[in-house]
Design a protein around this motif. Structure first.
Motif: not given
Length: 503
Positions: A324, A371, A463, A470
């Motif tokens: 993230f 992300t 992810n 995210v």
């Protein structure tokens, strides 16, 4: 805990420049699984009639990538372009010295042009100025761009491509200042070969645009003298100077990591100053613009790749799994381009699929969005139009590597076609929300169309193909009243606030 407070003024008259959509470009190199297993996998269940993965095509189309650099990168500095054209059964297998793999040449120039059309993108082609030079470059542009009646253009026709590809943007080599580069050169050596190659290529097609190699990064000992020396030779023959930069959070210092766009801003300003110094020195009326044709986060995969056995075909290489906080920095880096939209006219997120990329795939399996896909998508989609310079007042913080870092990183774009205003906003605070007060009175009658938020409590969330941890939502709290936008930006969050007249 009391929220931080920031103010900004956005006005139609505070125009920086029209945004060149090519700043949302990307990059495909013959490296790892970017090509084989990435864009091209003939045995995949979703492969089309040309062997291209349709799931990847759809994701690239979603990003609306206007231009894609090819075929490298370090790979190009020992690449014989002739190996990748003609019947596949006649194409040689070669050792790729740059990445210590075996290149099958099953995909080459013509196939990449075919793929670029499927994803609605133009091609930024690089020529080999490492092991080759003027002759190979002028032959390649004759092959791709000349209409016919000559050896190379007729060879293209023989290969099944009657019409020229008309590739208009060309890179004169790649990272030639780097000792790791096959055919590494001094600035004087590179400047001479680059200008002579540029002159020959323009004799074949005067309509092309050319990019000279700048420094590989700001830490190179020759930066920015490399740019000055290179442009001393090439100023009249090229249109752009390139910039490359990658960031990583190796020390897990997120406060400094999210401030790296300040370094990026400084890098851009330094290259502009250097180019303008040469402009003044030459008494020129011409302005050299910038092509930031490699940029991204890159550090997660560095150690793993050292364990690979050499000379494999398309092994997994540089497959960073982004989290993230990486997505937050990517959004911030994109705003750096918008801040200097007057001079940054092209940029390429490096790379597009599997290799340090927003799109990941599994061989014979699925494809998914990393992300970093989302801020790239948002700015590509809503960052087209006229970049406006906001007047910002934000509280600041100091980190280990930076001082006076604004908690609010923001840029604004007005799209005259849709008559929409978009505010991109990153709250860098790791602990507190940020109350935003934006004066938008010059956009009378505008209402909130959407407030997109990318947020997650876990800065290290990633992810995967099975789970997208995210992803953005549209439940942001932005409001507008009496020409002022108010919003509470969650701690360490990426925000896209869209305004317009409701239809």
């Amino acid at each position: 805990m009391t929220n931080l407070k920031a103010r900004m003024i956005v006005d139609k008259d505070f125009a920086i420049s029209e945004v060149d959509n090519r700043i949302y470009g990307s990059f495909i190199e013959h490296l790892g699984r970017a090509v084989y297993g990435g864009i091209y996998e003939p045995d995949h269940p979703e492969a089309d009639e040309d062997g291209f993965r349709k799931d990847v095509i759809n994701l690239v189309r979603e990003l609306d990538v206007p231009i894609i650099r090819y075929p490298g990168g370090n790979f190009v500095s020992a690449y014989n372009w002739e190996d990748g054209v003609g019947p596949r059964e006649d194409r040689p297998r070669r050792l790729d010295l740059a990445w210590r793999t075996t290149e099958t040449n099953h995909l080459g120039t013509n196939e990449f042009v075919d793929w670029s059309k499927k994803v609605n993108s133009d091609v930024m082609m690089a020529v080999n100025l490492g092991t080759r030079g003027i002759d190979a470059a002028r032959n390649l542009i004759e092959y791709t761009n000349h209409s016919g009646g000559t050896y190379w253009s007729d060879l293209r026709k023989k290969h099944g491509y009657k019409d020229p590809h008309n590739i208009k943007t060309w890179c004169l080599g790649n990272e030639m200042d780097g000792p790791w580069q096959i055919g590494h050169k001094t600035a004087e050596e590179y400047g001479r070969i680059a200008v002579e190659t540029a002159k020959a290529m323009r004799l074949v097609d005067p309509s092309i645009e050319l990019v000279a190699c700048g420094s590989s990064n700001t830490q190179m000992p020759t930066f920015p003298q490399w740019e000055a020396t290179t442009l001393e030779h090439t100023y009249d023959a090229v249109d752009y100077i390139s910039l490359h930069q990658y960031y990583g959070n190796r020390n897990n210092d997120t406060a400094s990591y999210l401030a790296n766009s300040l370094d990026m801003d400084h890098f851009i300003s330094t290259v502009i100053s250097t180019a303008d110094f040469i402009k003044a020195k030459k008494r020129s009326k011409k302005t050299i613009n910038l092509s930031f044709d490699e940029w991204n986060v890159w550090f997660h995969s560095n150690d793993a790749d050292k364990q690979l056995d050499p000379w494999q075909v398309a092994p997994p290489q540089l497959e960073d799994v982004y989290n993230f906080e990486d997505a937050l920095l990517v959004g911030s880096m994109l705003m750096s381009f918008l801040r200097r939209a007057d001079r940054v006219k092209m940029a390429c997120l490096a790379q597009l699929v599997n290799v340090i990329a927003p799109i990941m795939t599994k061989n014979c399996g699925g494809a998914w969005r990393q992300t970093i896909f989302y801020p790239y998508l948002h700015v590509s989609k809503y960052g087209r139009g006229i970049a406006l310079q906001p007047v910002v007042s934000s509280p600041k913080y100091d980190s280990k590597e930076y001082t006076d870092v604004p908690y609010l990183d923001t840029m604004t774009v007005f799209n005259p076609e849709t008559e929409e205003l978009t505010i991109f906003a990153l709250n860098r605070s790791l602990e507190e929300g940020l109350e935003l007060d934006a004066d938008v009175r010059s956009f009378e009658g505008y209402q909130i169309l959407e407030h997109i938020v990318l947020e997650n409590e876990d800065l290290k969330a990633v992810n995967t193909m099975e789970h997208e941890a995210v992803k953005p939502h549209t439940n942001g709290n932005a409001k507008v009243q009496d020409g002022r936008v108010s919003a509470n930006l969650a701690k360490h969050s990426w925000n896209v606030i869209r305004l317009g007249e409701r239809k």
